[in-house]
Design a protein around this motif. Structure first.
Motif, PDB file in Angstrom:
ATOM      1  N   GLY A   1     -50.824 -20.035  83.964  1.00 48.36           N
ATOM      2  CA  GLY A   1     -50.228 -19.803  85.273  1.00 48.36           C
ATOM      3  C   GLY A   1     -49.936 -21.092  86.009  1.00 48.36           C
ATOM      4  N   LYS A   2     -50.031 -21.013  87.344  1.00 51.04           N
ATOM      5  CA  LYS A   2     -49.678 -22.171  88.174  1.00 51.04           C
ATOM      6  C   LYS A   2     -50.626 -23.346  87.952  1.00 51.04           C
ATOM      7  CE  LYS A   2     -47.494 -19.425  91.830  1.00 51.04           C
ATOM      8  NZ  LYS A   2     -47.508 -19.049  93.273  1.00 51.04           N
TER       9      LYS A   2
ATOM     10  N   VAL B   1     -42.045 -24.647  81.888  1.00 50.45           N
ATOM     11  CA  VAL B   1     -42.226 -23.256  82.329  1.00 50.45           C
ATOM     12  C   VAL B   1     -43.604 -22.789  81.884  1.00 50.45           C
ATOM     13  CG1 VAL B   1     -41.325 -20.901  82.227  1.00 50.45           C
ATOM     14  CG2 VAL B   1     -39.759 -22.851  81.973  1.00 50.45           C
TER      15      VAL B   1
ATOM     16  N   SER C   1     -47.483 -16.483  82.443  1.00 50.47           N
ATOM     17  CA  SER C   1     -48.799 -15.856  82.620  1.00 50.47           C
ATOM     18  C   SER C   1     -48.685 -14.362  82.397  1.00 50.47           C
ATOM     19  CB  SER C   1     -49.349 -16.135  84.020  1.00 50.47           C
ATOM     20  OG  SER C   1     -48.476 -15.622  85.013  1.00 50.47           O
TER      21      SER C   1
ATOM     22  N   GLU D   1     -45.071 -10.091  82.320  1.00 53.19           N
ATOM     23  CA  GLU D   1     -45.382 -11.509  82.455  1.00 53.19           C
ATOM     24  C   GLU D   1     -44.648 -12.133  83.635  1.00 53.19           C
ATOM     25  OE1 GLU D   1     -46.056 -10.550  78.129  1.00 53.19           O
ATOM     26  OE2 GLU D   1     -44.549 -10.071  79.654  1.00 53.19           O
ATOM     27  N   GLN D   2     -45.293 -13.123  84.235  1.00 50.46           N
ATOM     28  CA  GLN D   2     -44.666 -13.883  85.310  1.00 50.46           C
ATOM     29  C   GLN D   2     -44.347 -15.284  84.810  1.00 50.46           C
ATOM     30  OE1 GLN D   2     -46.844 -13.864  89.018  1.00 50.46           O
ATOM     31  NE2 GLN D   2     -45.744 -12.027  89.639  1.00 50.46           N
ATOM     32  N   PHE D   3     -43.204 -15.808  85.243  1.00 52.06           N
ATOM     33  CA  PHE D   3     -42.775 -17.145  84.855  1.00 52.06           C
ATOM     34  C   PHE D   3     -42.880 -18.063  86.062  1.00 52.06           C
ATOM     35  CE2 PHE D   3     -40.857 -14.231  81.910  1.00 52.06           C
ATOM     36  CZ  PHE D   3     -40.980 -14.871  80.685  1.00 52.06           C
ATOM     37  N   HIS D   4     -43.444 -19.238  85.829  1.00 49.13           N
ATOM     38  CA  HIS D   4     -43.675 -20.201  86.909  1.00 49.13           C
ATOM     39  C   HIS D   4     -42.977 -21.503  86.556  1.00 49.13           C
ATOM     40  CE1 HIS D   4     -46.931 -17.402  88.021  1.00 49.13           C
ATOM     41  NE2 HIS D   4     -47.249 -17.438  86.730  1.00 49.13           N
TER      42      HIS D   4
ATOM     43  N   GLU E   1     -39.766 -20.102  93.021  1.00 49.86           N
ATOM     44  CA  GLU E   1     -40.686 -18.977  93.155  1.00 49.86           C
ATOM     45  C   GLU E   1     -40.929 -18.325  91.787  1.00 49.86           C
ATOM     46  OE1 GLU E   1     -42.367 -17.719  95.749  1.00 49.86           O
ATOM     47  OE2 GLU E   1     -41.672 -19.370  97.027  1.00 49.86           O
ATOM     48  N   SER E   2     -42.152 -17.828  91.588  1.00 48.46           N
ATOM     49  CA  SER E   2     -42.463 -17.124  90.339  1.00 48.46           C
ATOM     50  C   SER E   2     -41.566 -15.896  90.218  1.00 48.46           C
ATOM     51  CB  SER E   2     -43.930 -16.705  90.332  1.00 48.46           C
ATOM     52  OG  SER E   2     -44.757 -17.847  90.415  1.00 48.46           O
TER      53      SER E   2
END
Length: 617
Positions: A480-481, A502, A505, A515-518, A523-524
């Motif tokens: 993640g972040k 990138v 998470s 899934e989230q992309f950071h 912004e995610s």
């Protein structure tokens, strides 16, 4: 390529012409980094390299090669045939970018009939030939070997177990129960009967099957006449298994006992090559290859380069059937004959059954290329989607994906996998054993910082000008972040600011598809569940996870196998074995006194004192 760089390259070659030998041999063109750009062979090295000083006769690709050349190396050989073999070996070793390259040249599996034991063993084999016995192959794949071994077990019932298993069993195993082994471990077969089975197996693998069929048919009839129906059923099943495998050799009837068919086809500038293996009158499978080459290379030149590299690490059969006549065909035949110490014939069949078989092989090669191009088009579309998603100017050529694996901080390993336009680049995968002693066990952020620092420090040192193609366009981090911040911190410190980074998470409850992309300064975000780019990025993330876990497990398994005795100076495998056999356990060794240790064979008084001091200190 600039005009000045081309002039400099020509000047370099002209300078080397003065000292170039006139004998046959191999020449290498080197870049300013010392990388091999091209490997070539010649009947006269001096006469051959003169051609590179005439730019009006060179293709654009060769002009680029000459422009990048800053040095040359020459190796002479006794004959041009030797030069051809050396050229193939050096191409496979250095992988020069301006040569036709054979990719995915893994070793082929064989069937090994071991004869260094009183009860011969049959098994699948790959690698160095350390055992005494007969090696049959090559087979195109492990599955082709397994199918043949499965038939051999049904028909001839030789053991496949290890020597240790054979000697320690007290009751027959499952293979005996299902009639795939004759049970030599517990005396269910006599030595003479077993030797007959070995001889029959050898005959089958050498193509002499008609006598075996007649023998089984006669034995089945005799048992039936004697009302021994169970025995008759055994021979019936063995005969059926033998007939079954022969009935599947549809292309064999037109062929000789031993040959390779090598067929090439070109579609859209890409050459694909199919190799069929025929041994002992049987089809032992086929495999497709897609050599890396320039679009200006003719199909005959690609095929020539392929053959010389293909047989660099495997035996050539007596007959090789080709789809196209290749340059220096007679020379290649002479070189392979010299290597095999017997005549190897290369020929293009023009009529008859062999020509029919070749047409079938060419069709297979063409279809394989078409499938490859379709897959490449799909891959290109996915990479275009990645570029659009991550706001990149052009599709990435190299994506590096990172993940860490450990158990509460122990045996920590970082894994890096690489993907590009041709899919997964497995020869570029790397693992990083986490070395820092300052990390808190389980500190994933610290582990990622160490991996990134080691990776990019080395990259800057080896490829600072980014000419070798080792720099990534995208870094995909499993995390993640926090992981993203750790990576960006290291890259900032090292002055790396032109790589798209990138972090990916897992979603709520680790739900796949959520899934989230950071990304930095963004912004995610998430992708729609049905987005093909999401599936692609998930596959990359999962492959990195698989590779990292595999590396971690291998490291953990190695640590488990370690013994406290490994830390004692002067204690090697032989002394370790002697100590364990004498005392029975490491615990007993650590509690033994000097006199007891000295009583072990191979342990002197001085060594006994050293062992005692090591465990008592």
């Amino acid at each position: 390529m600039t005009e000045a760089s081309l002039e400099n390259g020509i000047a370099t070659i002209k300078a080397h012409i003065k000292t170039a030998p006139t004998a046959p041999g191999v020449y290498r063109m080197l870049s300013k980094h010392g990388d091999v750009l091209y490997v070539g062979k010649a009947k006269s090295i001096k006469k051959r390299i003169v051609a590179y000083t005439q730019p009006n006769r060179l293709s654009v690709r060769l002009m680029r090669m000459v422009a990048a050349t800053t040095s040359m190396v020459f190796v002479t050989t006794r004959t041009e045939a030797e030069a051809l073999l050396l050229e193939a070996s050096l191409i496979k070793r250095f992988k020069p970018p301006f040569n036709v390259l054979l990719k995915d040249d893994k070793s082929f599996p064989y069937i090994l009939l071991r004869e260094d034991h009183e009860w011969a063993q049959i098994s699948k084999h790959r690698g160095a030939r350390r055992h005494k016995g007969q090696y049959y192959g090559p087979f195109a794949s492990a599955s082709a070997v397994n199918r043949t071994l499965n038939t051999l077990q049904k028909v001839f019932q030789l053991r496949s177990c290890t020597d240790n298993t054979l000697e320690t069993r007290t009751r027959a195993c499952l293979l005996y129960q299902i009639k795939r082994c004759s049970g030599p471990c517990v005396g269910h077969v006599s030595k003479s009967e077993y030797n007959d089975m070995v001889a029959e197996t050898r005959a089958f693998l050498e193509g002499r099957t008609s006598g075996i069929q007649k023998k089984f048919a006669t034995a089945m009839q005799e048992a039936s006449d004697d009302l021994e129906f169970e025995i008759a059923a055994i021979f019936r099943d063995r005969l059926n298994a033998l007939t079954h495998i022969q009935s599947h050799q549809t292309m064999v009837n037109a062929m000789v006992d031993e040959a390779d068919i090598i067929a090439a086809a070109e579609v859209g500038g890409q050459v694909g090559i199919q190799v069929f293996f025929f041994r002992a009158g049987q089809n032992w499978g086929h495999r497709a290859y897609f050599p890396k080459h320039d679009k200006s290379d003719g199909i005959e030149d690609v095929l020539m380069a392929f053959i010389s590299q293909f047989y660099d690490n495997k035996p050539a059969p007596r007959l090789v059937l080709l789809s196209h006549a290749v340059p220096d065909q007679a020379l290649l035949s002479a070189a392979l004959s010299e290597r095999m110490d017997r005549k190897v014939t290369l020929t293009v069949p023009e009529r008859g059954k062999k020509a029919d078989v070749m047409r079938e092989a060419i069709r297979n090669a063409k279809e394989a290329v078409e499938r490859k191009l379709a897959e490449s088009a799909s891959q290109t579309k996915l990479l275009e989607g990645v570029a659009q998603l991550f706001d990149m100017a052009e599709p990435p050529k190299r994506i590096e994906v990172y993940d860490n694996s450990h158990i509460q901080g122990t045996n920590a390993v970082g894994g890096m996998i690489v993907a590009g336009p041709d899919g997964m680049m497995k020869n570029a995968y790397r693992k990083f054993n986490i070395k820092s002693e300052d990390l808190t066990p389980g500190d994933d952020f610290g582990m990622m910082r160490e991996v990134m620092e080691r990776r990019f420090k080395r990259l800057i040192k080896e490829d600072a000008d980014k000419e070798r193609g080792h720099w990534p366009d995208v870094l995909l981090i499993d995390g993640g972040k926090g992981q993203l911040s750790s990576v960006m911190e290291i890259l900032h410190d090292l002055g790396v600011n032109d790589v798209t980074v990138v972090a990916i998470s897992k979603g709520p409850d680790r739900h796949a598809g959520r899934e989230q992309f950071h990304m930095p300064d963004r912004e995610s975000f998430m992708l729609p569940l049905t987005d093909p780019v999401l599936y692609y990025l998930q596959r990359l993330r999962d492959e990195a996870h698989r590779f990292a876990i595999g590396s971690h497990r291998a490291k953990r398994a190695g640590d488990i196998k370690k013994s406290p005795l490994d830390g004692v100076p002067g204690i090697g495998p032989k002394r370790k074995k002697a100590l364990l056999h004498h005392f029975g356990s490491v615990k007993a060794i650590t509690g033994a006194d000097v006199r007891d240790l000295e009583g072990v064979e191979g342990i002197s008084r001085a060594m006994a004192q050293q062992i005692y001091d090591h465990f008592q200190s």
